[in-house]
Design an enzyme around this catalytic site. Structure first.
Site, mmCIF file in Angstrom:
data_model
loop_
_atom_site.group_PDB
_atom_site.id
_atom_site.type_symbol
_atom_site.label_atom_id
_atom_site.label_comp_id
_atom_site.label_asym_id
_atom_site.label_seq_id
_atom_site.Cartn_x
_atom_site.Cartn_y
_atom_site.Cartn_z
ATOM 1 N N ASP A 101 -28.534 16.505 22.195
ATOM 2 C CA ASP A 101 -28.407 15.095 22.563
ATOM 3 C C ASP A 101 -29.808 14.537 22.721
ATOM 4 O O ASP A 101 -30.485 14.788 23.720
ATOM 5 C CB ASP A 101 -27.623 14.934 23.866
ATOM 6 C CG ASP A 101 -27.240 13.482 24.138
ATOM 7 O OD1 ASP A 101 -28.012 12.590 23.726
ATOM 8 O OD2 ASP A 101 -26.176 13.241 24.726
ATOM 9 N N THR A 131 -19.819 12.204 20.726
ATOM 10 C CA THR A 131 -20.720 11.060 20.617
ATOM 11 C C THR A 131 -19.918 9.803 20.336
ATOM 12 O O THR A 131 -18.763 9.871 19.896
ATOM 13 C CB THR A 131 -21.731 11.254 19.474
ATOM 14 O OG1 THR A 131 -21.050 11.117 18.219
ATOM 15 C CG2 THR A 131 -22.394 12.617 19.539
ATOM 16 N N ARG A 164 -14.502 10.609 18.009
ATOM 17 C CA ARG A 164 -14.166 9.471 17.162
ATOM 18 C C ARG A 164 -14.047 9.947 15.715
ATOM 19 O O ARG A 164 -14.861 10.748 15.248
ATOM 20 C CB ARG A 164 -15.232 8.372 17.258
ATOM 21 C CG ARG A 164 -15.236 7.588 18.565
ATOM 22 C CD ARG A 164 -14.008 6.678 18.654
ATOM 23 N NE ARG A 164 -14.027 5.841 19.848
ATOM 24 C CZ ARG A 164 -13.475 6.175 21.011
ATOM 25 N NH1 ARG A 164 -12.895 7.367 21.135
ATOM 26 N NH2 ARG A 164 -13.512 5.349 22.036
ATOM 27 N N ASP A 200 -8.416 15.460 16.922
ATOM 28 C CA ASP A 200 -7.531 14.499 17.594
ATOM 29 C C ASP A 200 -7.735 13.099 17.047
ATOM 30 O O ASP A 200 -6.946 12.201 17.346
ATOM 31 C CB ASP A 200 -7.804 14.529 19.107
ATOM 32 C CG ASP A 200 -6.890 13.596 19.884
ATOM 33 O OD1 ASP A 200 -5.663 13.656 19.651
ATOM 34 O OD2 ASP A 200 -7.386 12.801 20.709
ATOM 35 N N GLU A 238 -6.386 5.619 11.333
ATOM 36 C CA GLU A 238 -5.322 5.891 12.292
ATOM 37 C C GLU A 238 -4.327 4.737 12.282
ATOM 38 O O GLU A 238 -4.674 3.644 12.729
ATOM 39 C CB GLU A 238 -5.914 6.104 13.691
ATOM 40 C CG GLU A 238 -6.811 7.321 13.785
ATOM 41 C CD GLU A 238 -7.385 7.531 15.176
ATOM 42 O OE1 GLU A 238 -7.098 6.725 16.087
ATOM 43 O OE2 GLU A 238 -8.117 8.520 15.360
ATOM 44 N N HIS A 244 -4.413 11.325 18.229
ATOM 45 C CA HIS A 244 -5.279 10.614 19.191
ATOM 46 C C HIS A 244 -4.660 10.641 20.596
ATOM 47 O O HIS A 244 -4.420 9.599 21.216
ATOM 48 C CB HIS A 244 -5.517 9.172 18.742
ATOM 49 C CG HIS A 244 -6.817 8.623 19.268
ATOM 50 N ND1 HIS A 244 -7.607 7.737 18.557
ATOM 51 C CD2 HIS A 244 -7.484 8.831 20.418
ATOM 52 C CE1 HIS A 244 -8.681 7.430 19.246
ATOM 53 N NE2 HIS A 244 -8.623 8.081 20.395
ATOM 54 N N LEU A 245 -4.478 11.848 21.101
ATOM 55 C CA LEU A 245 -3.861 12.048 22.412
ATOM 56 C C LEU A 245 -4.872 12.353 23.510
ATOM 57 O O LEU A 245 -4.480 12.643 24.634
ATOM 58 C CB LEU A 245 -2.848 13.202 22.339
ATOM 59 C CG LEU A 245 -1.677 13.044 21.366
ATOM 60 C CD1 LEU A 245 -0.772 14.260 21.452
ATOM 61 C CD2 LEU A 245 -0.904 11.773 21.661
ATOM 62 N N GLY A 246 -6.155 12.284 23.197
ATOM 63 C CA GLY A 246 -7.169 12.684 24.171
ATOM 64 C C GLY A 246 -7.044 11.982 25.507
ATOM 65 O O GLY A 246 -7.284 12.580 26.559
ATOM 66 N N ALA A 247 -6.664 10.710 25.496
ATOM 67 C CA ALA A 247 -6.549 9.946 26.745
ATOM 68 C C ALA A 247 -5.107 9.824 27.213
ATOM 69 O O ALA A 247 -4.837 9.157 28.214
ATOM 70 C CB ALA A 247 -7.140 8.549 26.549
#
Length: 532
Positions: A170, A202, A231, A255, A260, A281-284
């Protein structure tokens, strides 16, 4: 304050609003656009998720609206610029789902290593097979994390609990932050070369889009595992598919995707690959995360009523009008300086010093400091950085921010200097206003005189006859027109720094040719988003 909620929001997370007698909450889900336009004028705030488009027509009908709150990270459904022009504050909840995303990263990794998605349907079908599903342990393996933000940091801590070795890349954090997590900060090349597992965390922007491509996969270990819960598009999906097909990559867990829902044949093939573990896209998507983001935006509305700073505002709130009138030209100056320097400074800044000389130093320069700090950081974080949260973001990244004011000055009535201290050394830029125009008057110890423009080249080399001509020839051959040039040097035939403004961006091939022709010790292309 009247608050309208237009999307499904965790009721438990709304408790800070429900407990405040000053606030009236009205939940109206699934409203037709015409009806929403009809009623929005009676509300002071709106809370949405992704189901409501807060666009100019809606904002135009919102005569009383003071705050737009997005219960989540993304604000693609909100026209932030239009809201800002109307004086409406936009807030989001960038941290409420960090734990959820970190745990999902580990869930994908463990699922891959233990072949759970293969063993589960096999057993359910009536088979009792064990050998085909022999897995791999995490203990003793090396995890390479790209991006040590909120999510990346939590993944690092959890990986260490599995007794993994953790390497981190990073370029926009201080070494102290890595030390706090007990991980080693390394170049991207070391992540590619040594990691058994690579996980990206990132933001998606021009710098990170496609940052892991064909050449990176070629340098990875055979049997590497790749995880993306950040992302879609950070990892080149065509290169990812090829690496899976070749067997270079043992397996991958995604994910997120560049489309999408998926539409192209490429993304569909990637999702269908037998060594891919995928989720939509289930991360949240945990009950806890949905509660947390609701709590975060609810608290921001209460902070607004109480007159406290709103740490998650994604646009710039208005300052005291008298101070703003005086500071506005200098805010433009320090913002351009910060944007310029952020693209030149070495990685891992530890300290940033803002120095104000001259008449300007008689005033409170805090608005200038946070404005310049936001410009310095905004290209390199997963969070939108603004004047409200700039200091908090810098502190989170392990940076020390100092401000120095003195009315003494030598050559200019007002002078602003930004100095970024990194393990590789210090980078300095100084600027002033001349007849209202931004002028950069010093870079490092070179005296300069130029105005930032949208596309620029900064080159340092040992001064020799004919080099300026070579640079002009190379740019001309590629139809890149030079607008202005500023040359600074310490002595004849010594080190020189030349800054070109060019009418269009130079390609990577052109930049490489310039570096070779000049034997440049430093060459960077700068794109100034803040300059039109």
């Amino acid at each position: 304050m009247k608050v309208l909620i237009t999307d499904e929001i965790s009721q438990e997370g709304l408790q800070p609003l429900l407990d405040d007698p000053r606030i009236t909450v009205d939940v109206q889900l699934g409203l037709p656009v015409a009806k929403l336009h009809e009623i929005i004028g009676g509300y002071d705030a709106i809370i949405t998720r992704s189901g409501t488009r807060v666009d100019p027509p809606l904002i135009d009908h919102a005569e009383r609206l003071k705050i737009i709150a997005r219960a989540g990270v993304g604000i693609d459904n909100v026209d932030v610029e239009y809201a800002s022009n109307k004086g409406i504050i936009v807030v989001n909840a960038p941290f409420g789902n960090t734990n959820s995303a970190a745990e999902h990263t580990l869930a994908l990794l463990l699922t891959l290593c233990r072949n759970i998605t293969l063993a589960n349907p096999s057993l359910k079908s009536g088979e009792w097979k064990r050998a085909p599903f022999t897995g791999h342990e995490l203990k003793g393996r090396t995890l390479g994390i790209i991006g040590l933000g909120k999510v990346g940091g939590r993944v690092a801590l959890r990986a260490k609990a599995f007794e993994m070795e953790v390497l981190v890349h990073d370029p926009y954090i201080a070494e102290k932050r890595a030390e706090d997590f007990g991980v080693k900060l390394v170049p991207l090349e070391d992540i590619i070369r040594y990691a058994d597992v690579i996980s990206v965390h990132t933001p998606l922007n021009d710098e990170t889009r496609g940052m892991i491509g064909t050449e990176h996969f070629a340098g990875m270990k055979n049997g590497v595992i790749v995880i993306n819960c950040a992302r879609g598009g950070i990892i080149d999906e065509a290169a990812m598919l090829a690496a899976l097909d070749s067997g270079k990559v043992l397996g991958a867990g995604f994910d997120v995707f560049s489309e999408e829902p998926p539409a192209s044949e490429l993304v569909k093939q990637l999702i269908a690959h037998p060594r891919m573990v995928v989720t939509p896209h289930l991360g949240a998507n945990t009950f806890e995360a949905q509660k947390n983001v609701a709590v975060d935006v609810s608290r921001e509305l209460v902070n607004y009523l109480d007159g406290r700073p709103m740490e998650n505002a994604v646009n710039i709130p208005r300052f005291d009008p008298d101070l703003m009138d005086h500071m506005r030209p200098f805010m433009g100056l320090v913002s351009q300086m910060g944007d310029f320097l952020s693209q030149l400074a070495p990685a891992n800044p530890e300290k940033i010093i803002f120095t104000y000389n001259g008449k300007l130093a008689r005033y409170d320069c805090a608005p200038l400091t946070v404005c310049g700090l936001a410009a310095l950081l905004n290209r390199h974080t997963e969070v939108e950085v603004n004047m409200v949260n700039a200091r908090l973001v810098a502190r989170t990244m392990g940076m020390v921010v100092e401000e120095v004011r003195t009315t003494e000055t030598e050559s200019f009535s007002n002078l602003v200097t930004l100095a970024v201290h990194t393990p590789e050394g210090k980078r300095t830029i100084a600027g002033t206003l001349f007849e209202g125009k931004v002028k950069i008057v010093k870079m490092r110890d070179f005296h300069t005189d130029f105005t930032p423009e949208p596309h620029m080249l900064v080159i340092s080399y040992e001064d020799r006859p004919g080099l300026i001509g070579k640079i002009g020839t190379i740019l001309g051959e590629e139809n890149v027109n030079i607008g202005n040039m500023n040359l600074g040097r310490r002595a004849k035939a010594g080190e020189a720094m030349v800054v070109f403004s060019i009418d269009s961006p130079a390609s990577e091939d052109v930049v490489a040719r310039l570096a070779e022709a000049t034997q440049a010790s430093f060459l960077k292309q700068v794109h100034m988003a803040s300059v039109s």
